[in-house]
Write an enzyme that holds these catalytic residues in place. Structure first.
Site, PDB file in Angstrom:
ATOM      1  CB  CYS A  85      -0.992   0.039   1.149  1.00  0.00           C
ATOM      2  SG  CYS A  85      -1.367  -1.523   1.912  1.00  0.00           S
ATOM      3  NE  ARG A 114       1.386  -9.204   5.139  1.00  0.00           N
ATOM      4  CZ  ARG A 114       0.134  -9.085   4.758  1.00  0.00           C
ATOM      5  NH1 ARG A 114      -0.787  -9.891   5.257  1.00  0.00           N
ATOM      6  NH2 ARG A 114      -0.212  -8.178   3.869  1.00  0.00           N
ATOM      7  CD  GLN A 132      -0.960  -8.734  -0.137  1.00  0.00           C
ATOM      8  OE1 GLN A 132      -0.312  -7.733  -0.371  1.00  0.00           O
ATOM      9  NE2 GLN A 132      -1.886  -8.785   0.792  1.00  0.00           N
ATOM     10  CG  ASP A 134      -2.088  -5.298  -2.752  1.00  0.00           C
ATOM     11  OD1 ASP A 134      -3.285  -5.134  -2.491  1.00  0.00           O
ATOM     12  OD2 ASP A 134      -1.162  -4.890  -2.023  1.00  0.00           O
ATOM     13  CG  HIS A 136      -3.721  -0.064  -2.821  1.00  0.00           C
ATOM     14  ND1 HIS A 136      -2.593  -0.787  -3.108  1.00  0.00           N
ATOM     15  CD2 HIS A 136      -4.069  -0.386  -1.558  1.00  0.00           C
ATOM     16  CE1 HIS A 136      -2.269  -1.516  -2.046  1.00  0.00           C
ATOM     17  NE2 HIS A 136      -3.137  -1.305  -1.098  1.00  0.00           N
ATOM     18  CE  LYS A 220     -12.350  -7.874   7.012  1.00  0.00           C
ATOM     19  NZ  LYS A 220     -11.282  -8.858   7.024  1.00  0.00           N
ATOM     20  CG  HIS A 266      -6.214  -1.434   1.357  1.00  0.00           C
ATOM     21  ND1 HIS A 266      -4.853  -1.279   1.446  1.00  0.00           N
ATOM     22  CD2 HIS A 266      -6.760  -0.571   2.237  1.00  0.00           C
ATOM     23  CE1 HIS A 266      -4.602  -0.352   2.359  1.00  0.00           C
ATOM     24  NE2 HIS A 266      -5.729   0.098   2.848  1.00  0.00           N
TER      25      HIS A 266
END
Ligand code: ZN
Length: 388
Positions: A85, A114, A132, A134, A136, A220, A266
């Site tokens: 992000c 992580r 991911q 991912d 945004h 979410k 996200h």
């Protein structure tokens, strides 16, 4: 299936992808990138590490410290990224943005690290390094509802490509009794929660509201896909964020000529690719659809006499972009067929004496047996049809 391994010396929770595993990953990624471009996303690529300062601004250093890999080099502290992000935000912020440019949708096949506790790690399902899918979305408040609807439609379409058509939807909202626990104004929460709920209704997706389950920075939607064995897997997440736009001062110039705070969403469609590959394999019990199968056809000469014909068939398949493998081993044909069955290869092309004289192959389909004589051209045609 020889797709991946985990090595003690490399580290637990870190995946070594083998050649066949990479084919599956790349097939998913190629499809994913094409669809994202069609759906108005711009692809970006960001580094694996960043200065600690960035994570101070994002708040990760305060709230996520125990999960981050950190190091110091030449007196400068760095973090191995646990999320993408902040990078996407910094790209957005490289110039002033007008409302006319919005929504801006940045997508990245982003690899993050992580430090999950070692007791929780499990095969491909739970790892420390993962990629991911991912993205945004930066938009105005007026665009929120349309964006969420688009996102749900996009997720449905994408999951269907992997033969997942059943899901349960969860809408995590804030606990109205505890407004002090959450960031962002009441109006923002109302708008966001309404947009999420309306989008689910418009797409005819029944959902369960999880009151008080929202994280402090926004509501979410989670979509759990239901696999062939009726197990649920959480994949798609659409998450509002009222925190980062404040922390990073992400703005746009409105029609009124003034600066306004952007709305940030996200989202991941598939989640972690490692985990998603594991879910697909479980779902189809290893019988991958032709478009994902690392080897689509095994070419099997009946005896050594047909080896050169088989080589020609194999090369022709390769030339036509079919993922072909030649098994010219001297073991019996029944043994080699059994091996290909165990590998769950979708098709076998058997080259015997008769086949060679006709310039055709006997095609066996996994799970269906012999489906007849075909020219290479006909076999390619069949594969192409199944691929699409
Ligand atoms: Zn994010």
């Amino acid at each position: 299936m020889d797709l991946f391994s985990i090595d003690e010396q490399v580290g637990t929770g870190l995946i070594l992808w083998h050649p066949k595993g990479v084919i599956i990953r790349n097939q998913i990624r190629d499809y994913w990138e094409r669809e994202h471009q069609k759906n108005g996303y711009q692809l970006v690529c960001t580094p694996h590490i960043a200065r600690q300062k960035l994570w101070e601004t994002s708040g990760h250093l305060d709230h996520y410290k125990q999960n981050m890999y950190r190091f110091t080099k030449d007196g400068e502290s760095y973090v191995v990224k646990p999320m993408n992000c902040p990078f996407h935000i910094q790209i957005y912020k490289t110039k002033p943005r007008s409302y006319k440019e919005l929504p801006i949708r940045y997508a990245e096949w982003g690899t993050v690290y992580r430090c999950e506790r070692s007791g929780t790690l499990h095969g491909l399902m739970r790892v420390r390094g993962f990629t991911q899918d991912d993205a945004h979305i930066f938009c105005t408040p007026d665009q929120v509802e349309g964006e969420v609807q688009k996102l749900l439609g996009f997720a449905q379409q994408m999951l269907a490509r992997f033969e997942f058509t059943e899901y349960t939807a969860h809408l995590s909202t804030r606990d109205p009794q505890q407004p002090q626990e959450y960031m962002g104004s009441e109006r923002k929460w109302k708008t966001a929660q309404k947009a999420l709920a309306e989008a689910l209704k418009k797409r005819n997706m029944p959902y369960t509201e999880m009151l008080g389950e929202a994280v402090f920075y926004g509501p979410k939607i989670d979509l759990n896909i239901v696999d062939a064995a009726d197990r649920e897997w959480q994949c798609t997440t659409i998450q509002f964020d009222f925190n980062l736009p404040k922390r990073f001062k992400i703005q746009y110039i409105g029609a009124d000529g003034r600066e306004h705070e952007v709305v940030m969403i996200h989202r991941a469609m598939l989640g972690a690719i490692e985990r998603f590959v594991a879910i697909i394999i479980e779902h189809c019990k290893g019988n991958l659809p032709v478009w994902l199968a690392p080897t689509q056809v095994v070419v099997l000469p009946l005896t050594n006499d047909q080896l050169s014909f088989a080589e020609k068939v194999h090369q022709e398949l390769l030339n036509r972009a079919v993922r072909s493998e030649l098994d010219g081993d001297t073991s019996t044909i029944s043994y080699r067929i059994r091996q290909a069955e165990l590998q769950k290869t979708p098709y076998m092309a058997i080259c015997g004496k008769k086949e060679a004289s006709l310039g055709k192959v006997s095609v066996r389909k996994h799970g269906a047996g012999n489906i007849g004589l075909m020219t290479v051209e006909e076999l390619v045609h069949k594969l192409t049809n199944e691929n699409n």
